[in-house]
Design an enzyme around this catalytic site. Structure first.
Site, PDB file in Angstrom:
ATOM      1  CG  ASP A 188      -1.997   1.216   1.624  1.00 53.78           C
ATOM      2  OD1 ASP A 188      -2.079   1.916   0.636  1.00 53.78           O
ATOM      3  OD2 ASP A 188      -2.415   1.144   2.508  1.00 53.78           O
ATOM      4  CG  ASP A 234      -3.527   4.538  -1.786  1.00 57.66           C
ATOM      5  OD1 ASP A 234      -2.635   3.859  -1.528  1.00 57.66           O
ATOM      6  OD2 ASP A 234      -5.088   4.652  -0.989  1.00 57.66           O
TER       7      ASP A 234
END
Length: 391
Positions: free
Chosen positions: A102, A285
């Site tokens: 992430d 992201d």
């Protein structure tokens, strides 16, 4: 938010990749995992992303205060591009954990045997069985905007990413986690953002330590997220990138990391010959599924595609995208597309939900809908990113 893991494993033979870095790098192949019973949910994907950014910074802690090489970690496409995870080895002897990689967060946490309510199907790290584990003494807690949370204690241990062995890496051992985390395909999270947003202040991220311990030749990592229609999978390459995965040349874009994220400026948005937005800020992201746009930008994009606002951050869109023009973003000196086949994320009978949505923020979150169509090299040191269309 997380998904029930009822999966079948399909082993993939990975071709040897030409990576732009030192030749001593190691590579790891990972099978593709699919949950054939999973039904994609655009609404859940929006809620998960908005909850994640709402919690910055609603975190707490009890004490907030050279061999060159590359390592590559293939990642698994978790059914219809809903989630990508990679395998990471922790401890001595090592236990292999499936973690959500992430770039929108910076913590390294996972289920442990200390956890009183972690999912029964999760592989759990046992600190008592690792000879390289050391106690830290601090605690950590993450609370998200939707009420989900995870908490536990800190320690240090050896962490191996794609053959690169990080020593004395700070790890966050979950002692409790919300039900939304208990049934997913991954057992925790490996944050690749900047260390200014770690839950416990002063903790160095795995990328920090890859650099400081001289394990990678360059302070970069390349990200390829494969589409399910092309076999899924993907790969993170730490210390380099794979030039065979993109077409043309890389465009260099400065990053604003003042909030701990890989923030960039989008100069404008076009669909066909029509300009639908002026400039806005965006975060790259890998931990977000959809393309989440500022409200005004999303509304303009939706109008162009004839999509209907469902009032929950999602849009209903025509299932037949054959006549749609790609969604084009001007970034740096180049343009990058989300093609028509990525504009539909979820189909429920004759109803389709768009791969783009909106939130209450004045910035965009460029998640996997964008990233699976564009190769990105993240440079933590400069900071900057380099982007090129996938091959």
């Amino acid at each position: 938010m997380k998904l029930t893991l009822i999966s079948s494993c399909v082993a993939l033979a990975f071709m040897a990749l030409a990576t732009e870095a030192a030749p001593s790098g190691k590579k790891l192949s990972i099978p593709l995992t699919k949950n054939t019973n999973y039904k994609p949910s655009a609404k859940n994907a929006i809620q998960k992303a908005l909850a994640k950014y709402h919690r910055f910074r609603t975190t707490s802690s009890s004490n907030s205060t050279s061999t060159e090489g590359t390592g590559s970690v293939p990642v698994t496409d978790y059914y219809n591009d809903i989630e990508y995870y990679g395998k990471v080895t922790v401890g001595t002897p090592g236990v292999t954990l499936k973690l959500d990689f992430d770039t929108g967060s910076s913590d390294l946490w996972f289920a442990s045997t200390l956890c009183t309510n972690c999912g029964s199907s999760q592989t759990k790290y046992n600190p008592n069985q690792s000879s390289t584990y050391a106690k830290d003494g601090r605690t950590w807690s993450i609370s998200y905007g939707d009420g989900s949370s995870a908490s536990g204690i800190l320690g240090t241990d050896t962490v191996t990413l794609g053959g690169l062995k990080i020593t004395k890496q700070t790890i966050e051992l979950a002692k409790r986690e919300a039900t939304s985390f208990q049934s997913g395909p991954s057992y925790g999270l490996l944050g690749l953002g900047f260390d200014t947003i770690t839950t416990v202040r002063g903790v160095k991220t795995p990328v920090d330590n890859l650099i400081s311990q001289g394990l990678i030749s360059k302070p970069i990592f390349g990200v390829y997220l494969g589409k399910e229609s092309n076999g899924g999978g993907g790969e993170y390459i730490f210390g380099g990138y794979d030039s065979s995965k993109y077409s043309g040349s890389l465009t260099t874009i400065p990053v604003d990391n003042s909030n701990g994220w890989y923030g960039i400026t989008i100069k404008g948005t076009t669909i066909g010959s029509s300009k639908v937005s002026s400039s806005f800020s965006a975060i790259l992201d890998t931990g977000t599924t959809l393309l989440i746009l500022p409200n005004n930008v999303a509304s303009a994009v939706a109008r162009s595609y004839g999509a209907s606002d469902n009032g929950d951050g999602t849009y209903t869109i025509d299932c037949d995208t054959s006549s749609f023009k790609p969604l084009v973003f001007s970034i740096g000196s180049s343009t990058f597309e989300v093609p028509a086949d990525s504009l539909v994320f979820e189909q429920d009978g004759s109803t389709c939900y768009a791969g783009f949505g909106y939130g209450d923020y004045d910035f965009a979150i460029f998640g996997d809908v964008f990233l699976k169509n564009n190769y990105v090299v993240f440079n933590q040191e400069v900071p900057e990113v380099q982007i090129a269309p996938i091959a």
